[in-house]
Design an enzyme around this catalytic site. Sequence first.
Site, PDB file in Angstrom:
ATOM      1  N   CYS A   9       0.814  -1.232   0.000  1.00  0.00           N
ATOM      2  CA  CYS A   9       0.000   0.000   0.000  1.00  0.00           C
ATOM      3  C   CYS A   9       0.843   1.275   0.000  1.00  0.00           C
ATOM      4  O   CYS A   9       0.308   2.376  -0.065  1.00  0.00           O
ATOM      5  CB  CYS A   9      -0.904   0.013   1.226  1.00  0.00           C
ATOM      6  SG  CYS A   9       0.060  -0.044   2.756  1.00  0.00           S
ATOM      7  N   ALA A  10       2.181   1.143   0.089  1.00  0.00           N
ATOM      8  CA  ALA A  10       3.007   2.348   0.282  1.00  0.00           C
ATOM      9  C   ALA A  10       3.141   3.191  -0.982  1.00  0.00           C
ATOM     10  O   ALA A  10       3.176   4.419  -0.906  1.00  0.00           O
ATOM     11  CB  ALA A  10       4.396   1.958   0.804  1.00  0.00           C
ATOM     12  N   GLY A  12       2.597   3.376  -5.632  1.00  0.00           N
ATOM     13  CA  GLY A  12       2.059   2.836  -6.879  1.00  0.00           C
ATOM     14  C   GLY A  12       0.595   2.431  -6.820  1.00  0.00           C
ATOM     15  O   GLY A  12      -0.257   3.156  -6.300  1.00  0.00           O
ATOM     16  N   ILE A  13       0.309   1.262  -7.379  1.00  0.00           N
ATOM     17  CA  ILE A  13      -1.073   0.785  -7.501  1.00  0.00           C
ATOM     18  C   ILE A  13      -1.705   0.602  -6.121  1.00  0.00           C
ATOM     19  O   ILE A  13      -2.861   0.975  -5.895  1.00  0.00           O
ATOM     20  CB  ILE A  13      -1.094  -0.541  -8.307  1.00  0.00           C
ATOM     21  CG1 ILE A  13      -0.704  -0.260  -9.769  1.00  0.00           C
ATOM     22  CG2 ILE A  13      -2.454  -1.214  -8.232  1.00  0.00           C
ATOM     23  CD1 ILE A  13      -0.421  -1.509 -10.601  1.00  0.00           C
ATOM     24  N   ASP A  41       8.530  -7.622   5.823  1.00  0.00           N
ATOM     25  CA  ASP A  41       9.213  -7.987   4.579  1.00  0.00           C
ATOM     26  C   ASP A  41       8.572  -9.283   4.084  1.00  0.00           C
ATOM     27  O   ASP A  41       8.818 -10.356   4.629  1.00  0.00           O
ATOM     28  CB  ASP A  41      10.711  -8.170   4.838  1.00  0.00           C
ATOM     29  CG  ASP A  41      11.453  -8.591   3.573  1.00  0.00           C
ATOM     30  OD1 ASP A  41      10.799  -8.871   2.545  1.00  0.00           O
ATOM     31  OD2 ASP A  41      12.696  -8.636   3.620  1.00  0.00           O
ATOM     32  N   GLY A  71       4.622  -6.334  -4.729  1.00  0.00           N
ATOM     33  CA  GLY A  71       5.331  -7.074  -5.763  1.00  0.00           C
ATOM     34  C   GLY A  71       6.617  -6.374  -6.132  1.00  0.00           C
ATOM     35  O   GLY A  71       6.795  -5.182  -5.860  1.00  0.00           O
ATOM     36  N   SER A 114      -0.483  -9.761 -13.479  1.00  0.00           N
ATOM     37  CA  SER A 114       0.148  -8.935 -14.519  1.00  0.00           C
ATOM     38  C   SER A 114      -0.258  -9.484 -15.873  1.00  0.00           C
ATOM     39  O   SER A 114      -0.447 -10.697 -16.020  1.00  0.00           O
ATOM     40  CB  SER A 114       1.669  -9.005 -14.397  1.00  0.00           C
ATOM     41  OG  SER A 114       2.283  -8.506 -15.578  1.00  0.00           O
ATOM     42  N   TYR A 153       9.916 -12.915 -13.304  1.00  0.00           N
ATOM     43  CA  TYR A 153       8.763 -12.085 -12.957  1.00  0.00           C
ATOM     44  C   TYR A 153       7.490 -12.631 -13.619  1.00  0.00           C
ATOM     45  O   TYR A 153       6.462 -12.807 -12.971  1.00  0.00           O
ATOM     46  CB  TYR A 153       9.005 -10.634 -13.391  1.00  0.00           C
ATOM     47  CG  TYR A 153       7.820  -9.723 -13.169  1.00  0.00           C
ATOM     48  CD1 TYR A 153       7.582  -9.152 -11.918  1.00  0.00           C
ATOM     49  CD2 TYR A 153       6.922  -9.440 -14.198  1.00  0.00           C
ATOM     50  CE1 TYR A 153       6.487  -8.323 -11.707  1.00  0.00           C
ATOM     51  CE2 TYR A 153       5.832  -8.615 -13.997  1.00  0.00           C
ATOM     52  CZ  TYR A 153       5.619  -8.054 -12.749  1.00  0.00           C
ATOM     53  OH  TYR A 153       4.532  -7.235 -12.543  1.00  0.00           O
TER      54      TYR A 153
HETATM   55  P1  NAD Z   1       5.434  -0.225  -6.630  1.00  0.00           P
HETATM   56  O1  NAD Z   1       6.886  -0.540  -6.565  1.00  0.00           O
HETATM   57  O2  NAD Z   1       5.014   1.196  -6.683  1.00  0.00           O
HETATM   58  O3  NAD Z   1       4.647  -0.908  -5.431  1.00  0.00           O
HETATM   59  C1  NAD Z   1       5.011  -2.131  -4.874  1.00  0.00           C
HETATM   60  C2  NAD Z   1       4.711  -2.100  -3.384  1.00  0.00           C
HETATM   61  O4  NAD Z   1       5.126  -3.361  -2.826  1.00  0.00           O
HETATM   62  C3  NAD Z   1       5.494  -0.991  -2.654  1.00  0.00           C
HETATM   63  O5  NAD Z   1       4.655  -0.343  -1.726  1.00  0.00           O
HETATM   64  C4  NAD Z   1       6.611  -1.764  -1.981  1.00  0.00           C
HETATM   65  O6  NAD Z   1       7.119  -1.138  -0.816  1.00  0.00           O
HETATM   66  C5  NAD Z   1       5.921  -3.101  -1.678  1.00  0.00           C
HETATM   67  N1  NAD Z   1       6.908  -4.158  -1.478  1.00  0.00           N
HETATM   68  C6  NAD Z   1       7.945  -4.462  -2.286  1.00  0.00           C
HETATM   69  N2  NAD Z   1       8.682  -5.446  -1.737  1.00  0.00           N
HETATM   70  C7  NAD Z   1       8.089  -5.766  -0.569  1.00  0.00           C
HETATM   71  C8  NAD Z   1       8.396  -6.707   0.454  1.00  0.00           C
HETATM   72  N3  NAD Z   1       9.480  -7.497   0.392  1.00  0.00           N
HETATM   73  N4  NAD Z   1       7.575  -6.771   1.514  1.00  0.00           N
HETATM   74  C9  NAD Z   1       6.509  -5.946   1.613  1.00  0.00           C
HETATM   75  N5  NAD Z   1       6.171  -5.038   0.682  1.00  0.00           N
HETATM   76  C10 NAD Z   1       6.962  -4.958  -0.400  1.00  0.00           C
HETATM   77  O7  NAD Z   1       4.899  -1.005  -7.908  1.00  0.00           O
HETATM   78  P2  NAD Z   1       3.443  -1.158  -8.554  1.00  0.00           P
HETATM   79  O8  NAD Z   1       3.653  -1.029 -10.003  1.00  0.00           O
HETATM   80  O9  NAD Z   1       2.431  -0.337  -7.860  1.00  0.00           O
HETATM   81  O10 NAD Z   1       3.190  -2.705  -8.269  1.00  0.00           O
HETATM   82  C11 NAD Z   1       2.043  -3.195  -7.609  1.00  0.00           C
HETATM   83  C12 NAD Z   1       1.716  -4.555  -8.181  1.00  0.00           C
HETATM   84  O11 NAD Z   1       1.327  -4.389  -9.546  1.00  0.00           O
HETATM   85  C13 NAD Z   1       2.897  -5.531  -8.192  1.00  0.00           C
HETATM   86  O12 NAD Z   1       2.453  -6.800  -7.810  1.00  0.00           O
HETATM   87  C14 NAD Z   1       3.324  -5.532  -9.643  1.00  0.00           C
HETATM   88  O13 NAD Z   1       3.950  -6.723 -10.014  1.00  0.00           O
HETATM   89  C15 NAD Z   1       1.997  -5.340 -10.339  1.00  0.00           C
HETATM   90  N6  NAD Z   1       2.102  -4.843 -11.709  1.00  0.00           N
HETATM   91  C16 NAD Z   1       2.619  -3.627 -11.972  1.00  0.00           C
HETATM   92  C17 NAD Z   1       2.708  -3.189 -13.284  1.00  0.00           C
HETATM   93  C18 NAD Z   1       3.271  -1.852 -13.630  1.00  0.00           C
HETATM   94  O14 NAD Z   1       3.534  -1.597 -14.811  1.00  0.00           O
HETATM   95  N7  NAD Z   1       3.448  -0.931 -12.698  1.00  0.00           N
HETATM   96  C19 NAD Z   1       2.275  -4.015 -14.322  1.00  0.00           C
HETATM   97  C20 NAD Z   1       1.747  -5.275 -14.015  1.00  0.00           C
HETATM   98  C21 NAD Z   1       1.662  -5.669 -12.703  1.00  0.00           C
END
Ligand code: NAD
Length: 255
Positions: A9-10, A12-13, A41, A71, A114, A153
């Site tokens: 939740c910190a 991105g999505i 973690d 992720g 994804s 991935y």
């Molecule tokens: P992001 O990096 O902004 O967010 C990922 C979040 O996961 C962050 O808040 C991070 O702190 C947390 N995180 C990472 N490692 C962690 C750990 N070891 N323990 C606990 N928390 C952890 O990226 P996003 O793009 O918002 O990704 C969110 C989801 O969307 C992911 O599962 C990603 O694979 C998926 N996704 C993203 C995209 C894209 O283009 N952005 C595309 C397809 C799928």
Amino acid sequence: MGIIAISGCATGIGAACRQRLEADGYEVVGIDIKSAEVVADLSRPEERAAAVEQVLERTGGTLDRLLLCAGLGGHIGDNAKVASVNYFGVVDLLGGFFPALRKGADPSAVVICSNSAQIAPQLGESPLVAAMLAGDEDEARRLADADTGQGVYMMSKNAVGRAVRRRSLEWGTAGVRLNAVAPGPVDTPLLREGLETPGDGDLIRAFKIPVGRYGTPAEVAATVRFLLGPEAAFVHGAVWYVDGGADANVRPDSF
Ligand code: NAD
């Protein structure tokens, strides 16, 4: 609206979903490696178990909704960690929260997958995906570490989509809806870091997106919100693509 636990939740999505769901009136308990009510973690089995316990302490043992966004992108250069967070960080939380969701009000869950999960269907036949689906984290980490390609991935997300679909009977019978959202490239820190990484960046840029742009986290949040809510009462075991048509362009004859 009820209580929802959200991993990742910190930023991105996950952060956009949090904002949207809080605006709707949900009470959110966030789980993340930083900036969350429950800091954990998710690459570590014991921290995943502790996170479930801490969330349930806060919610009194019940949960109405669950959203798993945490992720890591393949660009981080630690494939074992990608396997642990992206797959085991999902299935351990699904399993850990299932009993609490069964006690929730109109419960439902969404996992962020994804659109890359099916882009290369042969990856789904890999020993790594088999180890993940078998629940063998040590073997999955070993295979992921040994993999020098860029597919870990995608394999983790292939396994996540299948983990969601394989639970449809058990979860549906228990009255808990479970769906996945499969985004394409969405403008988040993960995407930006991937674009800046040699190799990964070229792969992402080569990916044709019919609508001609990356998505926004808010666009993914809108679909997540719908799937979690009462209007999606008959949607279960589904993987919804939110990718500007990219998957349809690559696999027009499969769905
Ligand atoms: P992001 O990096 O902004 O967010 C990922 C979040 O996961 C962050 O808040 C991070 O702190 C947390 N995180 C990472 N490692 C962690 C750990 N070891 N323990 C606990 N928390 C952890 O990226 P996003 O793009 O918002 O990704 C969110 C989801 O969307 C992911 O599962 C990603 O694979 C998926 N996704 C993203 C995209 C894209 O283009 N952005 C595309 C397809 C799928």
